[in-house]
Motif scaffolding. Sequence first.
Motif, PDB file in Angstrom:
ATOM      1  N   TYR A  43      -3.996  -4.795  -5.460  1.00 42.25           N
ATOM      2  CA  TYR A  43      -4.885  -4.792  -4.307  1.00 42.25           C
ATOM      3  C   TYR A  43      -5.537  -6.148  -4.117  1.00 42.25           C
ATOM      4  O   TYR A  43      -5.685  -6.631  -3.000  1.00 42.25           O
ATOM      5  CB  TYR A  43      -5.953  -3.698  -4.417  1.00 42.25           C
ATOM      6  N   THR A 103      -2.306   2.133  -0.494  1.00 43.74           N
ATOM      7  CA  THR A 103      -1.099   2.114  -1.314  1.00 43.74           C
ATOM      8  C   THR A 103      -1.456   2.268  -2.789  1.00 43.74           C
ATOM      9  O   THR A 103      -0.753   2.931  -3.544  1.00 43.74           O
ATOM     10  CB  THR A 103      -0.323   0.791  -1.113  1.00 43.74           C
ATOM     11  N   LEU A 128      -4.122  -1.058   4.256  1.00 41.79           N
ATOM     12  CA  LEU A 128      -2.855  -0.500   3.772  1.00 41.79           C
ATOM     13  C   LEU A 128      -2.721  -0.776   2.278  1.00 41.79           C
ATOM     14  O   LEU A 128      -2.277   0.083   1.518  1.00 41.79           O
ATOM     15  CB  LEU A 128      -1.670  -1.132   4.529  1.00 41.79           C
TER      16      LEU A 128
END
Lengths: 76, 292
Positions: free
Chosen positions: A18, A71, A67
């Motif tokens: 991330y 994820t 996103l």
Amino acid sequence: MILAAADAVSGNIATVGYGLAVIGPGIGLGILIGKTIEGMARQPEVAGQLRTTMFIGIGFVEVLGLLGLITGFLFQ
Amino acid sequence: MPTGVACADARPPTPDPRSCDLSSTATAALTLAAEEGEGFHAPTLADFFPGPIFGDGTLVEFNRIMLVRVIAAVLLVAVMAFAASRARLVPGRGQNVVEVLLDFVRVNVAEEILGRKEAARFVPLLTAIFFAILAFNITGVIPGLNIAGTSVIGLPIVFAVIMYVVYLRAGIQRQGLGGFLRTNLFPAGVPAPMYVLLTPIEFLTVFVLRPATLAIRLVANMIAGHLMLVLCFAATNYFILEAAPALKAFGAVTFVAGLAITLFEVFIAALQAYIFVVLSAVYINLSIETEH
């Protein structure tokens, strides 16, 4: 010290992922907002229009970072 | 067992700290630092799926988030009905606030993007969506409710599907099905071979990505906001009640950070409602304009 700690650190590599995923949107937001401010400073009379367009752009850029966030949760 | 101040809902304890990926490194660092007590419980996705209040296992299972949504919807309708029933030609203070917000959607969103003539049709819908999202978002920072109604994907999907139907319908109504597909999938002024690349991308954008990103943007913002809040207040709880004396001062830091994030979340709640209607208006505009 760091090596000793590394043994005990548990977690998910997705956290690092991330971090990587937000670099792009971060740069994008910086350029986008910076350029908008530049435009506003040059032509204050179109500030309203620039601001709206900026928020539309922010919507597109921001979703990339988000996103990355989801994820991390989806593929644990 | 410490639970987050900001998260009053009963959530199952996470058996495996590895499952909380977002803040696992923070957790690990904190447990390392303290090495005692019951440890720090980082927020997980389980926060967003609280146990049912009634109707367990049935189709009408009703949990805390549902309750928050019902409260937000009832409050929104009550406030609007109250303001409308007492509307005067010379507005009072309360009416003024509502009118400024209504005017904001009409002037700064609909008319600026769609133009005065086209906007008239869509203003009621955009206004309703704006207020609904604002109400559902803002519950995330209201003490006692503490979770945004939009922080589970169902509600954002409903809003996104409504906008999806509306912008497709508006486009097809204006240009006919063939015209709509032609202007959207084969943008003018591009050399013909480029359509091999461009048309699939445009197809994905118009029919999948636009509605999907509308919903995901909203839900991910609300999830991230809730997790940040819970992280801060759970850390405060842990530092002040359980951590080693040397670490207690950090509790003040995380508490102030939590308050700051609360204010930030108010801003985000309004911003997301704004972005949702702005993008909806942009999509409608892209559908109904025939030539660039």
